[in-house]
Design an enzyme around this catalytic site. Structure first.
Site, PDB file in Angstrom:
ATOM      1  N   GLY A 180       0.796  -1.218   0.000  1.00 47.65           N
ATOM      2  CA  GLY A 180       0.000   0.000   0.000  1.00 47.65           C
ATOM      3  C   GLY A 180       0.830   1.271   0.000  1.00 47.65           C
ATOM      4  O   GLY A 180       0.308   2.376   0.027  1.00 47.65           O
ATOM      5  N   SER A 228      -3.694  -4.613  -4.251  1.00 46.03           N
ATOM      6  CA  SER A 228      -2.417  -5.153  -3.792  1.00 46.03           C
ATOM      7  C   SER A 228      -1.843  -6.165  -4.790  1.00 46.03           C
ATOM      8  O   SER A 228      -2.527  -7.110  -5.197  1.00 46.03           O
ATOM      9  CB  SER A 228      -2.619  -5.816  -2.433  1.00 46.03           C
ATOM     10  OG  SER A 228      -1.386  -6.273  -1.945  1.00 46.03           O
ATOM     11  N   GLU A 454       7.247  -8.008   5.280  1.00 44.14           N
ATOM     12  CA  GLU A 454       5.923  -8.211   5.888  1.00 44.14           C
ATOM     13  C   GLU A 454       6.054  -8.842   7.263  1.00 44.14           C
ATOM     14  O   GLU A 454       6.785  -9.800   7.441  1.00 44.14           O
ATOM     15  CB  GLU A 454       5.050  -9.119   5.001  1.00 44.14           C
ATOM     16  CG  GLU A 454       4.630  -8.452   3.712  1.00 44.14           C
ATOM     17  CD  GLU A 454       3.614  -9.257   2.909  1.00 44.14           C
ATOM     18  OE1 GLU A 454       3.373 -10.439   3.220  1.00 44.14           O
ATOM     19  OE2 GLU A 454       3.071  -8.684   1.950  1.00 44.14           O
TER      20      GLU A 454
HETATM   21  P1  ATP Z   1       1.313  -3.782  -2.684  1.00 45.64           P
HETATM   22  O1  ATP Z   1       2.597  -4.207  -2.072  1.00 45.64           O
HETATM   23  O2  ATP Z   1       0.139  -4.193  -1.849  1.00 45.64           O
HETATM   24  O3  ATP Z   1       1.167  -4.148  -4.111  1.00 45.64           O
HETATM   25  P2  ATP Z   1       1.967  -1.092  -3.502  1.00 45.64           P
HETATM   26  O4  ATP Z   1       3.124  -0.555  -2.766  1.00 45.64           O
HETATM   27  O5  ATP Z   1       2.194  -1.591  -4.874  1.00 45.64           O
HETATM   28  O6  ATP Z   1       1.260  -2.172  -2.576  1.00 45.64           O
HETATM   29  P3  ATP Z   1       0.119   0.688  -4.814  1.00 45.64           P
HETATM   30  O7  ATP Z   1      -0.870  -0.290  -5.277  1.00 45.64           O
HETATM   31  O8  ATP Z   1       1.098   1.241  -5.773  1.00 45.64           O
HETATM   32  O9  ATP Z   1       0.857   0.077  -3.528  1.00 45.64           O
HETATM   33  O10 ATP Z   1      -0.620   1.947  -4.151  1.00 45.64           O
HETATM   34  C1  ATP Z   1      -1.770   1.802  -3.366  1.00 45.64           C
HETATM   35  C2  ATP Z   1      -2.756   2.894  -3.699  1.00 45.64           C
HETATM   36  O11 ATP Z   1      -2.239   4.145  -3.277  1.00 45.64           O
HETATM   37  C3  ATP Z   1      -3.026   3.068  -5.176  1.00 45.64           C
HETATM   38  O12 ATP Z   1      -4.050   2.229  -5.609  1.00 45.64           O
HETATM   39  C4  ATP Z   1      -3.429   4.531  -5.263  1.00 45.64           C
HETATM   40  O13 ATP Z   1      -4.761   4.684  -4.890  1.00 45.64           O
HETATM   41  C5  ATP Z   1      -2.601   5.181  -4.179  1.00 45.64           C
HETATM   42  N1  ATP Z   1      -1.356   5.785  -4.722  1.00 45.64           N
HETATM   43  C6  ATP Z   1      -0.104   5.292  -4.690  1.00 45.64           C
HETATM   44  N2  ATP Z   1       0.772   6.127  -5.270  1.00 45.64           N
HETATM   45  C7  ATP Z   1       0.062   7.184  -5.696  1.00 45.64           C
HETATM   46  C8  ATP Z   1       0.374   8.412  -6.378  1.00 45.64           C
HETATM   47  N3  ATP Z   1       1.624   8.721  -6.736  1.00 45.64           N
HETATM   48  N4  ATP Z   1      -0.621   9.272  -6.633  1.00 45.64           N
HETATM   49  C9  ATP Z   1      -1.883   8.996  -6.272  1.00 45.64           C
HETATM   50  N5  ATP Z   1      -2.246   7.873  -5.628  1.00 45.64           N
HETATM   51  C10 ATP Z   1      -1.302   6.971  -5.333  1.00 45.64           C
HETATM   52 MG    MG Z   2       1.803  -3.298  -5.840  1.00 49.91          MG
END
Ligand code: ATP
Ligand code: MG
Length: 759
Positions: A180, A228, A454
């Protein structure tokens, strides 16, 4: 302004000595004038900024910005940075570098939607959880033309491109952070920038269109993130001689298979399953006998079936469109959807107990018949594969009847394996389309988006593998930033007090050592048919308890001291997940199917020549036939590290500001723990205490030699360099002369560059 503040200092406060100052602050430019402002940790754990009113011995009186007056121990105070340093772009510019100042600086920026900050060589990105106006063509152009220079993912991507061209070395952008935190979004933003370089024949668009497909099949709503990623991903973008994109290749790591058949309440299975149910057009619905998501057992075990703000049916069309773009034919798409429907219907198969030994038969109902139809097999062969198992016992071939539990596990194993193979197959198709098969000549930039560390209340095999991967990546990070840096100083004969950094080699040894390491012992136990989760736990305790990174726990548990903290793992399910076996009965069933499934399983299909092989076989490539999941993962990881080691890395650390996935909320403790976990605090401290700018004597002499006002007797590069340093009055403690290079403290080259640019 500073002068005024300093003059106003109550004489008492100038006597305050800050305990942690020397540890954090090696060469403060404001060191001489003690600040009036200081940080103090409140009883609730939060940091408060306040004015020091007086100090008597070990006690100080502080008036906080919220108007409270507190009596605190002087030792617990930390100096605050002068206001002109509020919200600096690079944490390295802070005079006082301690936890509250770093936290405050990031928050100060975050409150103004400035989500990117440098920490020396690392980019810190704080998830805004809302749309921020930082992206799009204007920004891309700004960074391309170097009109913009604020910390940004675009700046990192731009640096990667420049360095790739300049040094002719492959580059990598390594993104990490917890679930996240924004890794996947950040990876997409970096891809967007690279794609803007163009490639011709729409290859850059194709690369971007892999995202919706992979997210549909590999992402799910979890408690931590509505989108995720349940797999790790490395995308390597290739560049041709002209510097334009020529193709790309994607590698995925360790998809969480268990989610296909079970997920916690409030979470969802993979997006594509809901998208198919919601968005399939009428003809497809009829062909696949599709129902609404809540009809399917695999999907209705959780009460959550939709995501706020997401239209699954709209997404389905986007995925179909993206599949067209990456050249997955309509026919293949239909096969994919039929296999997804088969997975869903498998969960709805009913099993009926037929005797008092708990043996079962598959009920001849809509569920079983739909599965048989979708797979292209008969009801009888499906029933046989799910209710019996062929075995060899003392050289005799027998057919064993399965109990209800065994049959349910077999059914779930079939569903998971179909889904996982489908996922791999899609990645392969994408790779074919992106041209990874073609011979490559140019350079590449790889983007790694991999699960962060994690630690939950209950940690299983998945966390075990994920944290092992993070341990490896952390070492890569450490090595790169600290070791290499230090080695370079030593190599060049620079006097640089050695900096201790956390080395996690001990923990990696705990995992990797043969024969007495976690992975070897796990594999060994996995080969024993009678082994259980408990015997595994006992075995680990027996052999590893003397290892300082390991702690045996009661029952089926053990604790590992990871670089980011201790994690207790529960061995329940470890052996089964590690073996990941598909009994030969299922393999034969799949091989006999008349749907296009065998083609999807292609090389992976392992058909035994013997009709009654002695044990279960694995459904995977012939060469990896005997490999356990953990060993295969370790192999992938080694390969990945090797690949990364031949690149110039660029690190992005994503930070999740709150656990609510809400904008505008900044939880200090949560941010701090992440900054520690990913080594950001350590990086800042080390970079600042060293000499981050360096240049060879030759380059320095060539670059600035023409600025010399008087000619130098000797024209050797070192003499020229020294003459330049003297002329520009760069103070001796701001640089060091190495055997081959000059090393500078932060910000020293600025004046030279300015003069050079004006000349
Ligand atoms: P995971 O390990 O669970 O895959 P992650 O680190 O890949 O998590 P993301 O899915 O990239 O997390 O981000 C989670 C949410 O946060 C996105 O769906 C979006 O709503 C918001 N988010 C992340 N980065 C941005 C950004 N630069 N601008 C706007 N919203 C963002
Ligand atoms: Mg991700």
């Amino acid at each position: 302004k500073l002068e005024e503040d300093a003059n106003g200092v109550d004489s008492a406060s100038s006597r305050i000595s800050f305990q942690n100052e020397s540890k954090w602050d090696d060469h403060s430019s404001y060191g001489a004038k003690k600040t009036l402002q200081a940080w103090c940790r409140l009883s609730n754990g939060k940091w408060a900024l306040g004015k020091v009113l007086s100090t008597t011995g070990s006690e100080s009186v502080l008036s906080t910005s919220e108007g409270k007056v507190l009596k605190v121990s002087t030792e617990s105070l930390l100096p605050a940075n002068p206001e002109i340093l509020n919200g600096v772009d690079d944490l390295m510019q802070l005079s006082y570098l301690h936890e509250p100042s770093v936290l405050y600086n990031l928050q100060y920026r975050y409150d103004q939607d400035i989500i990117y900050t440098k920490a020396g060589p690392v980019l810190v990105a704080i998830n805004p959880f809302k749309k921020v106006r930082l992206y799009g063509n204007d920004f891309i152009e700004g960074y391309k033309r170097q009109k913009m220079d604020k910390p940004h993912v675009y700046a990192i991507a731009d640096a990667a491109i420049r360095e790739m061209k300049r040094d002719e070395v492959n580059q990598s952008i390594i993104i990490s952070g917890e679930s996240g935190a924004g890794k996947t979004e950040t990876a997409k933003i970096a891809m967007q920038y690279l794609a803007s370089l163009g490639g011709g024949s729409g290859i850059e668009y194709e690369i971007l269109q892999t995202n919706p497909i992979l997210e549909a099949f590999g992402n799910a709503k979890t408690a931590r993130n509505n989108n995720s990623s349940r797999f790790g991903k490395l995308i390597e973008i290739h560049f041709g001689a002209t510097g334009r994109i020529s193709g790309a290749a994607i590698q995925t790591f360790l998809l969480e298979k268990s989610r296909v058949v079970q997920c916690a309440d409030g979470e969802r299975s993979y997006h594509i399953l809901y998208q198919l149910c919601a968005g399939a057009p009428k003809s497809l619905r009829e062909k696949l006998n599709l129902r609404k998501a809540e009809f399917y057992k695999y999907l209705n075990q959780s009460s959550c079936r939709s995501i706020v703000g997401v239209d699954d049916s709209e997404m389905f069309f986007a995925v179909m469109e993206a599949m067209n773009v990456v050249h997955i034919s309509k026919e293949d798409q239909d096969t994919v959807f039929a296999m997804l429907a088969a997975v869903l219907w498998l969960g709805n198969i009913s099993l009926k107990v037929i005797d008092n030994e708990n043996h079962i038969t598959v009920v001849s109902d809509e569920g079983a018949h739909t599965v048989a139809k979708l797979l292209g097999c008969t009801f009888d062969s499906l029933n046989m594969a799910l209710s019996t198992r062929k075995m060899t016992v003392r050289n005799e071939k027998i057919v064993q009847k399965l109990t209800l539990e065994q049959a349910m596990d077999t059914r779930d194993a079939l569903a998971k394996s179909i889904y996982a193979s489908l996922f791999e197959w899609i990645v392969e198709q994408i790779n074919m389309s992106l041209g990874s098969g073609k011979r490559r000549t140019g350079r590449s930039i790889s983007i790694l988006d991999i699960y962060g560390f994690e630690s939950f209340t209950r940690n299983s095999f998945e966390q075990f593998c994920i944290n092992y991967a993070n341990e490896r990546l952390q070492q890569h990070f450490n090595r790169h930033l600290f070791k290499l840096e230090q080695e370079e100083y030593i190599e060049d004969g620079i006097d640089w007090a050695k900096v201790d950094f956390e080395d996690n080699q001990d923990c990696l040894n705990l995992f990797e050592k043969k024969p007495l390491g976690l992975l070897s012992l796990l594999d060994e136990e996995s080969t024993f048919p009678n082994a259980t989760d408990l015997t595994l736990a006992t075995k680990l305790k027996q052999h590893l308890d003397s290892n300082p990174c390991f702690k045996g726990e009661r029952g089926k548990a053990f604790t590992v001291s990871h670089y980011a903290g201790e994690v207790m793992y529960n061995t329940a399910g470890f052996l089964e997940k590690n073996r990941d076996l598909l009994h030969v009965d299922l393999i034969q069933l799949l091989a006999s199917c008349t749907c296009n499934l065998p083609q999807i399983f292609a090389a992976k299909m392992l058909v035994q020549s013997d009709d009654y092989p002695s044990g279960p076989a694995r459904l995977s490539g012939a060469d990896s036939q005997k490999l356990s999941v953990a060993t295969k993962f370790k192999g992938q990881l080694f390969q990945l590290m090797q690949r990364l080691e031949s690149t110039t890395p660029h690190f992005i650390r994503c930070i999740k500001p709150n656990s609510l996935q809400q904008p505008g909320i900044y939880e200090q403790e949560l941010v701090l723990s992440q900054l520690k976990c990913c080594g950001v605090l350590e990086v800042v401290r080390i970079s600042r205490s060293g000499y981050p700018t360096r240049m060879t004597h030759q380059k320095f002499a060539r670059r600035y030699g023409f600025l010399l006002l008087e000619s130098v007797a000797s024209q050797d590069p070192l003499s020229v360099s020294v003459a330049i340093l003297l002329q520009f009055n760069i103070l001796p403690d701001m640089y060091q002369v190495g055997y081959t290079k000059l090393f500078f403290r932060t910000g020293q080259i600025g004046l030279l560059e300015d003069t050079r640019n004006r000349t």
